[in-house]
Design a protein around this motif. Structure first.
Motif, PDB file in Angstrom:
ATOM      1  N   VAL A   1       8.376   4.669   6.529  1.00 20.68           N
ATOM      2  CA  VAL A   1       7.846   5.503   7.592  1.00 20.68           C
ATOM      3  C   VAL A   1       8.975   6.150   8.387  1.00 20.68           C
ATOM      4  O   VAL A   1       9.798   5.459   8.983  1.00 20.68           O
ATOM      5  N   HIS A   2       8.998   7.515   8.383  1.00 19.81           N
ATOM      6  CA  HIS A   2       9.975   8.262   9.174  1.00 19.81           C
ATOM      7  C   HIS A   2      11.409   7.800   8.913  1.00 19.81           C
ATOM      8  O   HIS A   2      12.235   7.735   9.811  1.00 19.81           O
ATOM      9  N   GLY A   3      11.686   7.430   7.684  1.00 23.20           N
ATOM     10  CA  GLY A   3      13.050   7.067   7.326  1.00 23.20           C
ATOM     11  C   GLY A   3      13.419   5.639   7.681  1.00 23.20           C
ATOM     12  O   GLY A   3      14.488   5.170   7.337  1.00 23.20           O
ATOM     13  N   ASP A   4      12.553   4.921   8.372  1.00 21.02           N
ATOM     14  CA  ASP A   4      12.834   3.529   8.722  1.00 21.02           C
ATOM     15  C   ASP A   4      12.226   2.612   7.673  1.00 21.02           C
ATOM     16  O   ASP A   4      11.181   2.893   7.109  1.00 21.02           O
ATOM     17  N   ASP A   5      12.870   1.499   7.453  1.00 24.06           N
ATOM     18  CA  ASP A   5      12.452   0.595   6.404  1.00 24.06           C
ATOM     19  C   ASP A   5      11.351  -0.338   6.895  1.00 24.06           C
ATOM     20  O   ASP A   5      11.514  -1.556   6.944  1.00 24.06           O
ATOM     21  N   TYR A   6      10.207   0.228   7.271  1.00 25.02           N
ATOM     22  CA  TYR A   6       9.095  -0.579   7.731  1.00 25.02           C
ATOM     23  C   TYR A   6       8.262  -1.095   6.563  1.00 25.02           C
ATOM     24  O   TYR A   6       7.463  -2.004   6.718  1.00 25.02           O
ATOM     25  N   GLU A   7       8.411  -0.485   5.398  1.00 24.73           N
ATOM     26  CA  GLU A   7       7.723  -0.905   4.184  1.00 24.73           C
ATOM     27  C   GLU A   7       6.217  -0.982   4.357  1.00 24.73           C
ATOM     28  O   GLU A   7       5.558  -1.906   3.861  1.00 24.73           O
ATOM     29  N   LEU A   8       5.643  -0.006   5.054  1.00 26.23           N
ATOM     30  CA  LEU A   8       4.198   0.144   5.053  1.00 26.23           C
ATOM     31  C   LEU A   8       3.780   0.787   3.740  1.00 26.23           C
ATOM     32  O   LEU A   8       4.481   1.638   3.202  1.00 26.23           O
TER      33      LEU A   8
ATOM     34  N   GLN B   1      -1.831   1.721   4.318  1.00 27.67           N
ATOM     35  CA  GLN B   1      -1.710   1.113   5.640  1.00 27.67           C
ATOM     36  C   GLN B   1      -1.344   2.162   6.683  1.00 27.67           C
ATOM     37  O   GLN B   1      -1.902   2.185   7.784  1.00 27.67           O
ATOM     38  N   ARG B   2      -0.397   3.020   6.340  1.00 30.19           N
ATOM     39  CA  ARG B   2       0.016   4.066   7.271  1.00 30.19           C
ATOM     40  C   ARG B   2      -1.146   5.010   7.551  1.00 30.19           C
ATOM     41  O   ARG B   2      -1.400   5.387   8.704  1.00 30.19           O
ATOM     42  N   GLU B   3      -1.870   5.395   6.507  1.00 27.78           N
ATOM     43  CA  GLU B   3      -3.017   6.286   6.678  1.00 27.78           C
ATOM     44  C   GLU B   3      -4.048   5.679   7.614  1.00 27.78           C
ATOM     45  O   GLU B   3      -4.578   6.342   8.504  1.00 27.78           O
ATOM     46  N   ALA B   4      -4.338   4.377   7.423  1.00 28.89           N
ATOM     47  CA  ALA B   4      -5.328   3.701   8.256  1.00 28.89           C
ATOM     48  C   ALA B   4      -4.865   3.609   9.706  1.00 28.89           C
ATOM     49  O   ALA B   4      -5.635   3.877  10.642  1.00 28.89           O
ATOM     50  N   LEU B   5      -3.601   3.226   9.920  1.00 29.41           N
ATOM     51  CA  LEU B   5      -3.080   3.100  11.277  1.00 29.41           C
ATOM     52  C   LEU B   5      -3.077   4.448  12.003  1.00 29.41           C
ATOM     53  O   LEU B   5      -3.483   4.542  13.171  1.00 29.41           O
ATOM     54  N   VAL B   6      -2.608   5.472  11.310  1.00 29.21           N
ATOM     55  CA  VAL B   6      -2.511   6.799  11.947  1.00 29.21           C
ATOM     56  C   VAL B   6      -3.894   7.352  12.253  1.00 29.21           C
ATOM     57  O   VAL B   6      -4.137   7.880  13.352  1.00 29.21           O
ATOM     58  N   LEU B   7      -4.830   7.238  11.310  1.00 30.46           N
ATOM     59  CA  LEU B   7      -6.171   7.769  11.553  1.00 30.46           C
ATOM     60  C   LEU B   7      -6.870   7.011  12.678  1.00 30.46           C
ATOM     61  O   LEU B   7      -7.523   7.617  13.538  1.00 30.46           O
ATOM     62  N   ALA B   8      -6.724   5.677  12.684  1.00 33.25           N
ATOM     63  CA  ALA B   8      -7.321   4.887  13.763  1.00 33.25           C
ATOM     64  C   ALA B   8      -6.752   5.302  15.118  1.00 33.25           C
ATOM     65  O   ALA B   8      -7.483   5.407  16.113  1.00 33.25           O
ATOM     66  N   TYR B   9      -5.446   5.562  15.153  1.00 31.54           N
ATOM     67  CA  TYR B   9      -4.806   6.021  16.392  1.00 31.54           C
ATOM     68  C   TYR B   9      -5.328   7.386  16.798  1.00 31.54           C
ATOM     69  O   TYR B   9      -5.694   7.616  17.965  1.00 31.54           O
ATOM     70  N   GLU B  10      -5.382   8.318  15.842  1.00 33.94           N
ATOM     71  CA  GLU B  10      -5.810   9.683  16.145  1.00 33.94           C
ATOM     72  C   GLU B  10      -7.274   9.749  16.579  1.00 33.94           C
ATOM     73  O   GLU B  10      -7.640  10.594  17.407  1.00 33.94           O
ATOM     74  N   ARG B  11      -8.105   8.866  16.037  1.00 33.77           N
ATOM     75  CA  ARG B  11      -9.533   8.899  16.382  1.00 33.77           C
ATOM     76  C   ARG B  11      -9.831   8.106  17.647  1.00 33.77           C
ATOM     77  O   ARG B  11     -10.957   8.087  18.121  1.00 33.77           O
TER      78      ARG B  11
ATOM     79  N   LEU C   1       4.786  -3.832  10.981  1.00 30.35           N
ATOM     80  CA  LEU C   1       5.472  -3.103  12.046  1.00 30.35           C
ATOM     81  C   LEU C   1       6.101  -4.064  13.045  1.00 30.35           C
ATOM     82  O   LEU C   1       7.234  -3.848  13.501  1.00 30.35           O
ATOM     83  N   ILE C   2       5.379  -5.115  13.400  1.00 32.13           N
ATOM     84  CA  ILE C   2       5.934  -6.098  14.346  1.00 32.13           C
ATOM     85  C   ILE C   2       7.125  -6.820  13.731  1.00 32.13           C
ATOM     86  O   ILE C   2       8.143  -7.029  14.388  1.00 32.13           O
ATOM     87  N   ALA C   3       7.001  -7.193  12.459  1.00 30.88           N
ATOM     88  CA  ALA C   3       8.098  -7.896  11.791  1.00 30.88           C
ATOM     89  C   ALA C   3       9.354  -7.044  11.740  1.00 30.88           C
ATOM     90  O   ALA C   3      10.469  -7.561  11.860  1.00 30.88           O
ATOM     91  N   GLU C   4       9.183  -5.733  11.581  1.00 29.11           N
ATOM     92  CA  GLU C   4      10.344  -4.860  11.413  1.00 29.11           C
ATOM     93  C   GLU C   4      10.883  -4.288  12.725  1.00 29.11           C
ATOM     94  O   GLU C   4      11.993  -3.769  12.761  1.00 29.11           O
ATOM     95  N   THR C   5      10.102  -4.383  13.821  1.00 26.63           N
ATOM     96  CA  THR C   5      10.525  -3.751  15.067  1.00 26.63           C
ATOM     97  C   THR C   5      10.669  -4.704  16.247  1.00 26.63           C
ATOM     98  O   THR C   5      11.547  -4.511  17.091  1.00 26.63           O
ATOM     99  N   LEU C   6       9.850  -5.748  16.333  1.00 23.36           N
ATOM    100  CA  LEU C   6       9.852  -6.599  17.527  1.00 23.36           C
ATOM    101  C   LEU C   6      10.320  -8.025  17.275  1.00 23.36           C
ATOM    102  O   LEU C   6      10.943  -8.632  18.142  1.00 23.36           O
ATOM    103  N   ALA C   7       9.995  -8.547  16.101  1.00 26.72           N
ATOM    104  CA  ALA C   7      10.315  -9.942  15.823  1.00 26.72           C
ATOM    105  C   ALA C   7      11.815 -10.109  15.559  1.00 26.72           C
ATOM    106  O   ALA C   7      12.483  -9.188  15.109  1.00 26.72           O
ATOM    107  N   ASP C   8      12.304 -11.310  15.846  1.00 23.06           N
ATOM    108  CA  ASP C   8      13.702 -11.616  15.540  1.00 23.06           C
ATOM    109  C   ASP C   8      13.903 -11.635  14.042  1.00 23.06           C
ATOM    110  O   ASP C   8      13.053 -12.152  13.305  1.00 23.06           O
ATOM    111  N   PRO C   9      15.025 -11.096  13.558  1.00 21.63           N
ATOM    112  CA  PRO C   9      15.267 -11.089  12.117  1.00 21.63           C
ATOM    113  C   PRO C   9      15.457 -12.511  11.587  1.00 21.63           C
ATOM    114  O   PRO C   9      15.811 -13.414  12.297  1.00 21.63           O
TER     115      PRO C   9
END
Length: 213
Positions: A148-155, A159-169, A205-213
């Motif tokens: 996603v957007h060049g970051d290694d989130y490995e969605l 999953q990305r489609e579902a998250l984005v559509l849920a957000y947009e709606r 997303l939480i594992a890749e952005t908020l959680a401790d490695p």
């Protein structure tokens, strides 16, 4: 690059599916698989019935040799199962092809799986294995793992489609502008499948952005 495959299979394809014969309203969602010597041990959530009824329904299947209630959250129950080693089904084929289950949701109408392989050769091996053992599957999508957007989130792209559509709606708004049913209908999937994609997308997303490695 990793490959993601989506496929469906009949409800009674492996022992977990026999629960629908006696409890047609339940939903079964795989949590994880643990390979153990010659066995594949699944952990899975069951919702839509009482714990004692769930245990009785699974234990009625001759292939199940052990069933254990691990945890419960509200009306959902986390179960651990083992079945006879000679039983060969979808989960065994996935394990032998070294394919990871991203999501697996079953109802009386059938199973929907989303899995990840390190390359397309593993997908081909899995398909060949299923054909050789007479395991009925219908592949509904094969695609590459999406960053996603060049970051290694490995969605996955689903999953990305579902998250984005849920957000947009407005599903994540308070109050909500759209329901789980609304978003699922727009994606053309079940509410259970959408819920699984959102939860696993959040986890990644939480594992890749908020959680401790």
């Amino acid at each position: 690059m990793s490959t993601v495959m989506e496929f469906t299979s009949p409800a009674d394809e492996f022992p977990l599916g026999t629960v629908f014969e006696n409890l047609p309203s339940v939903t079964v969602e795989l949590e994880r698989l643990i390979p153990h010597e010659t066995l594949v041990i699944p952990y899975f959530w069951v919702r839509g019935a009482e714990a004692e009824d769930i245990e009785a329904a699974f234990e009625a299947h001759a292939g199940v040799v052990n069933l254990e209630l691990i945890d419960s959250v509200d009306d959902e129950y986390l179960m651990r199962a083992e079945w006879e080693g000679e039983y060969y089904g979808i989960l065994t084929a996935l394990a032998e092809s070294n394919i990871s289950v991203l999501s697996g949701v079953g109802t009386k109408d059938g199973w929907n799986f989303e899995v990840r392989a390190e390359d397309r050769s593993a997908v081909s091996e899995f398909r060949t294995d299923c054909q050789a053992h007479g395991i009925p599957i219908e592949i509904t999508g094969v695609h590459q793992l999406l960053a996603v957007h060049g970051d290694d989130y490995e969605l996955t792209d689903t999953q990305r489609e579902a998250l984005v559509l849920a957000y947009e709606r407005g599903y994540f708004d308070s109050p909500r502008e759209a329901s789980l049913e609304d978003v699922a209908a727009e994606l053309g999937i079940t509410q259970q499948s959408l819920s699984s994609r959102l939860r696993r997308g959040h986890r990644r997303l939480i594992a890749e952005t908020l959680a401790d490695p």
